[in-house]
Scaffold this motif. Structure first.
Motif, PDB file in Angstrom:
ATOM      1  N   GLN A 285     -35.495 -53.255 -46.473  1.00 56.76           N
ATOM      2  CA  GLN A 285     -35.110 -51.746 -46.335  1.00 56.76           C
ATOM      3  C   GLN A 285     -34.532 -51.203 -47.480  1.00 56.76           C
ATOM      4  O   GLN A 285     -35.099 -50.189 -47.760  1.00 56.76           O
ATOM      5  CB  GLN A 285     -34.247 -51.957 -44.998  1.00 56.76           C
ATOM      6  CG  GLN A 285     -33.681 -50.360 -44.565  1.00 56.76           C
ATOM      7  CD  GLN A 285     -34.713 -49.478 -44.185  1.00 56.76           C
ATOM      8  OE1 GLN A 285     -35.352 -50.116 -43.041  1.00 56.76           O
ATOM      9  NE2 GLN A 285     -35.020 -48.297 -44.520  1.00 56.76           N
TER      10      GLN A 285
ATOM     11  N   PRO B  26     -32.922 -45.350 -42.014  1.00 57.65           N
ATOM     12  CA  PRO B  26     -33.654 -46.524 -41.877  1.00 57.65           C
ATOM     13  C   PRO B  26     -34.358 -46.431 -40.418  1.00 57.65           C
ATOM     14  O   PRO B  26     -35.479 -47.194 -40.470  1.00 57.65           O
ATOM     15  CB  PRO B  26     -32.549 -47.506 -41.930  1.00 57.65           C
ATOM     16  CG  PRO B  26     -31.513 -47.211 -41.477  1.00 57.65           C
ATOM     17  CD  PRO B  26     -31.377 -45.551 -41.917  1.00 57.65           C
ATOM     18  N   ALA B  27     -33.790 -45.530 -39.290  1.00 62.44           N
ATOM     19  CA  ALA B  27     -34.505 -45.625 -38.090  1.00 62.44           C
ATOM     20  C   ALA B  27     -34.429 -47.068 -37.539  1.00 62.44           C
ATOM     21  O   ALA B  27     -34.019 -48.129 -38.231  1.00 62.44           O
ATOM     22  CB  ALA B  27     -35.966 -45.237 -38.179  1.00 62.44           C
ATOM     23  N   PRO B  28     -34.417 -47.096 -36.055  1.00 60.97           N
ATOM     24  CA  PRO B  28     -34.570 -46.045 -35.310  1.00 60.97           C
ATOM     25  C   PRO B  28     -33.562 -45.076 -35.335  1.00 60.97           C
ATOM     26  O   PRO B  28     -32.260 -45.450 -35.434  1.00 60.97           O
ATOM     27  CB  PRO B  28     -34.789 -46.816 -33.863  1.00 60.97           C
ATOM     28  CG  PRO B  28     -34.040 -48.062 -34.053  1.00 60.97           C
ATOM     29  CD  PRO B  28     -34.280 -48.418 -35.532  1.00 60.97           C
TER      30      PRO B  28
ATOM     31  N   ARG C 143     -36.173 -62.584 -39.041  1.00 57.74           N
ATOM     32  CA  ARG C 143     -34.930 -61.698 -38.709  1.00 57.74           C
ATOM     33  C   ARG C 143     -34.054 -62.391 -37.702  1.00 57.74           C
ATOM     34  O   ARG C 143     -34.623 -63.046 -36.553  1.00 57.74           O
ATOM     35  CB  ARG C 143     -35.333 -60.232 -38.125  1.00 57.74           C
ATOM     36  CG  ARG C 143     -33.945 -59.438 -37.534  1.00 57.74           C
ATOM     37  CD  ARG C 143     -34.318 -58.042 -37.145  1.00 57.74           C
ATOM     38  NE  ARG C 143     -34.620 -57.138 -38.106  1.00 57.74           N
ATOM     39  CZ  ARG C 143     -34.677 -55.814 -37.977  1.00 57.74           C
ATOM     40  NH1 ARG C 143     -34.916 -55.462 -36.857  1.00 57.74           N
ATOM     41  NH2 ARG C 143     -35.055 -55.254 -39.013  1.00 57.74           N
TER      42      ARG C 143
ATOM     43  N   HIS D 162     -30.141 -56.447 -45.722  1.00 56.22           N
ATOM     44  CA  HIS D 162     -31.622 -56.088 -45.006  1.00 56.22           C
ATOM     45  C   HIS D 162     -32.228 -55.765 -46.318  1.00 56.22           C
ATOM     46  O   HIS D 162     -32.634 -54.584 -46.816  1.00 56.22           O
ATOM     47  CB  HIS D 162     -31.603 -54.751 -44.346  1.00 56.22           C
ATOM     48  CG  HIS D 162     -32.797 -54.431 -43.310  1.00 56.22           C
ATOM     49  ND1 HIS D 162     -33.902 -54.968 -43.695  1.00 56.22           N
ATOM     50  CD2 HIS D 162     -32.912 -53.689 -42.306  1.00 56.22           C
ATOM     51  CE1 HIS D 162     -34.893 -54.484 -42.829  1.00 56.22           C
ATOM     52  NE2 HIS D 162     -34.331 -53.967 -41.965  1.00 56.22           N
TER      53      HIS D 162
ATOM     54  N   PRO E  38     -34.824 -57.687 -32.010  1.00 57.25           N
ATOM     55  CA  PRO E  38     -35.783 -56.842 -32.007  1.00 57.25           C
ATOM     56  C   PRO E  38     -36.068 -55.946 -33.246  1.00 57.25           C
ATOM     57  O   PRO E  38     -35.013 -55.575 -34.033  1.00 57.25           O
ATOM     58  CB  PRO E  38     -35.199 -55.352 -30.891  1.00 57.25           C
ATOM     59  CG  PRO E  38     -33.919 -56.352 -29.990  1.00 57.25           C
ATOM     60  CD  PRO E  38     -33.344 -57.260 -31.098  1.00 57.25           C
ATOM     61  N   SER E  39     -37.343 -55.335 -33.434  1.00 61.65           N
ATOM     62  CA  SER E  39     -37.834 -54.704 -34.477  1.00 61.65           C
ATOM     63  C   SER E  39     -39.072 -53.978 -34.211  1.00 61.65           C
ATOM     64  O   SER E  39     -39.827 -54.667 -33.627  1.00 61.65           O
ATOM     65  CB  SER E  39     -37.792 -55.622 -35.835  1.00 61.65           C
ATOM     66  OG  SER E  39     -38.545 -55.041 -36.632  1.00 61.65           O
ATOM     67  N   THR E  40     -39.309 -52.701 -34.827  1.00 64.80           N
ATOM     68  CA  THR E  40     -40.292 -52.057 -34.657  1.00 64.80           C
ATOM     69  C   THR E  40     -40.789 -51.905 -36.218  1.00 64.80           C
ATOM     70  O   THR E  40     -41.798 -52.645 -36.414  1.00 64.80           O
ATOM     71  CB  THR E  40     -40.299 -50.963 -34.037  1.00 64.80           C
ATOM     72  OG1 THR E  40     -39.966 -50.636 -32.850  1.00 64.80           O
ATOM     73  CG2 THR E  40     -41.745 -50.024 -34.106  1.00 64.80           C
ATOM     74  N   ARG E  41     -40.267 -51.236 -37.266  1.00 70.76           N
ATOM     75  CA  ARG E  41     -40.497 -51.042 -38.519  1.00 70.76           C
ATOM     76  C   ARG E  41     -40.645 -52.377 -39.345  1.00 70.76           C
ATOM     77  O   ARG E  41     -41.925 -52.484 -39.747  1.00 70.76           O
ATOM     78  CB  ARG E  41     -39.494 -50.128 -39.144  1.00 70.76           C
ATOM     79  CG  ARG E  41     -39.723 -48.742 -39.001  1.00 70.76           C
ATOM     80  CD  ARG E  41     -38.581 -48.019 -38.908  1.00 70.76           C
ATOM     81  NE  ARG E  41     -37.944 -48.306 -37.710  1.00 70.76           N
ATOM     82  CZ  ARG E  41     -38.103 -47.739 -36.373  1.00 70.76           C
ATOM     83  NH1 ARG E  41     -39.063 -46.694 -36.226  1.00 70.76           N
ATOM     84  NH2 ARG E  41     -37.740 -48.311 -34.937  1.00 70.76           N
ATOM     85  N   THR E  42     -39.685 -53.020 -39.160  1.00 66.10           N
ATOM     86  CA  THR E  42     -39.788 -54.218 -40.234  1.00 66.10           C
ATOM     87  C   THR E  42     -40.638 -55.291 -39.927  1.00 66.10           C
ATOM     88  O   THR E  42     -41.644 -55.724 -40.703  1.00 66.10           O
ATOM     89  CB  THR E  42     -38.426 -55.000 -40.206  1.00 66.10           C
ATOM     90  OG1 THR E  42     -37.424 -53.981 -40.403  1.00 66.10           O
ATOM     91  CG2 THR E  42     -38.207 -56.003 -41.136  1.00 66.10           C
TER      92      THR E  42
HETATM   93  N1   CP Z   1     -35.357 -50.024 -40.075  1.00 69.16           N
HETATM   94  C1   CP Z   1     -35.516 -51.264 -39.420  1.00 69.16           C
HETATM   95  O1   CP Z   1     -35.030 -52.188 -39.821  1.00 69.16           O
HETATM   96  O2   CP Z   1     -36.074 -50.766 -38.111  1.00 69.16           O
HETATM   97  P1   CP Z   1     -36.631 -52.081 -37.295  1.00 69.16           P
HETATM   98  O3   CP Z   1     -35.295 -52.454 -36.465  1.00 69.16           O
HETATM   99  O4   CP Z   1     -37.164 -51.138 -36.155  1.00 69.16           O
HETATM  100  O5   CP Z   1     -37.272 -52.984 -37.712  1.00 69.16           O
END
Ligand code: CP
Length: 291
Positions: free
Chosen positions: A130, A248-250, A99, A127, A46-50
């Motif tokens: 990031q 880095p979030a979340p 990823r 990463h 899962p990923s939102t930002r990347t």
């Molecule tokens: N910082 C980061 O990698 O966030 P995601 O997992 O949402 O991509």
């Protein structure tokens, strides 16, 4: 730069070249591939930002994008990573962003796949994008890296962000410390007491506890974690005047960071996310421009 999968494979000059170009994109530089290139996104975790900032980066460069829907793909029929990536190469993708939960997954692809690979993270390994956006955010704040002190706090052992940042930040002249629950401490990563180090550092970088990578439950409750290692207003008040907070979030509000600290005056967490687009524009442009 053919592939960007591990910052250890890049020279300091190449890292500065990416940061300089990301800065230029932040200041309005335009590159237009006029729809001639297509980037494929293969996110096995899962990923939102990347994922979505890499996609926004491609769209800003006027590239086309394709996203592999893992749950409705032949990955579920046992297709290997190599065969999946080779498929995207065969249909004319110009680069892939991957990823994957396996550390060093890219080693089975490099030398066999002829389109650039951009890593969105490998297991607990690396990463790179990031770290580059973290470096850009730090350089925007302090102008340079030499002599800065950073503490990375939390589940260091399972964090690819911690692993990548620890090495690259030391290489660029920063002093890097880690802290957090002893059960997630990693040998050789300069472990220190959290409350003692806070007043000394320029950057407090918080990490999420990576429950999905644990084989047993954390010994601390969320409340205990917050009390011992959470960044709250009281701890923020002991930080240096110009020090900043990163993550880095979340993030988990009221676990590693108090709700009222997420967007406080020292926090750069949403700035990091904005910089993620500029860094990923630079990464995509670096690998496409020589194609
Ligand atoms: N910082 C980061 O990698 O966030 P995601 O997992 O949402 O991509």
């Amino acid at each position: 730069m053919k592939n960007i999968v591990n910052l250890e494979y890049l020279t300091n000059e190449e890292i500065y070249e990416i940061l300089d170009e990301a800065d230029a994109f932040a200041k309005g530089k335009k590159v237009d591939y006029q729809g001639s290139k297509c980037i494929a996104y293969l996110f096995f975790e899962p990923s939102t930002r990347t994922h979505y900032s890499f996609e926004k980066a491609a769209l800003n460069l006027n590239c086309k994008t394709q996203n592999l829907d893992i749950q409705n793909s032949s990955v579920l029929k046992g297709e290997s990573l190599y065969d999946t990536v080779r498929f995207f190469e065969s249909i004319g993708s110009d680069a892939v962003v991957i990823r994957h939960p396996e550390n060093d997954y890219y080693k089975q692809l490099i030398g066999k796949i002829n389109i650039p690979i951009l890593s969105g993270g490998d297991g607990t390994g690396q990463h790179p994008s990031q770290s580059l956006l973290d470096l850009l955010t730090i350089r925007q704040e302090f102008g340079s890296f030499e002599g800065l002190k950073v503490v990375i706090v939390g589940d260091v052992q399972h964090s690819r962000v911690a692993h990548t940042n620890f090495k690259i930040m030391e290489r660029l002249g920063m002093s890097v410390y880690t802290s957090g629950p002893l059960e997630y401490k990693e040998e050789g990563m300069n472990y220190v007491d959290f409350d003692e180090i806070i007043p000394q550092v320029d950057v407090v970088m918080l990490l999420r506890v990576q429950h999905e990578r644990h084989t047993s439950n954390m010994s601390l409750s969320k409340e205990e974690y917050h009390q011992q290692y959470g960044l709250n207003r009281q701890r923020v008040e002991t930080m240096k005047e110009n020090a900043i907070i990163m993550h880095p979030a979340p993030f988990n509000r009221n676990v590693e960071i108090a709700d009222d600290i997420v967007e406080c005056e020292k926090a750069r967490i949403f700035k990091q996310m904005e910089n993620g687009v500029y860094v990923r524009m630079a990464l995509i442009n670096q690998v496409l421009k020589d194609e």
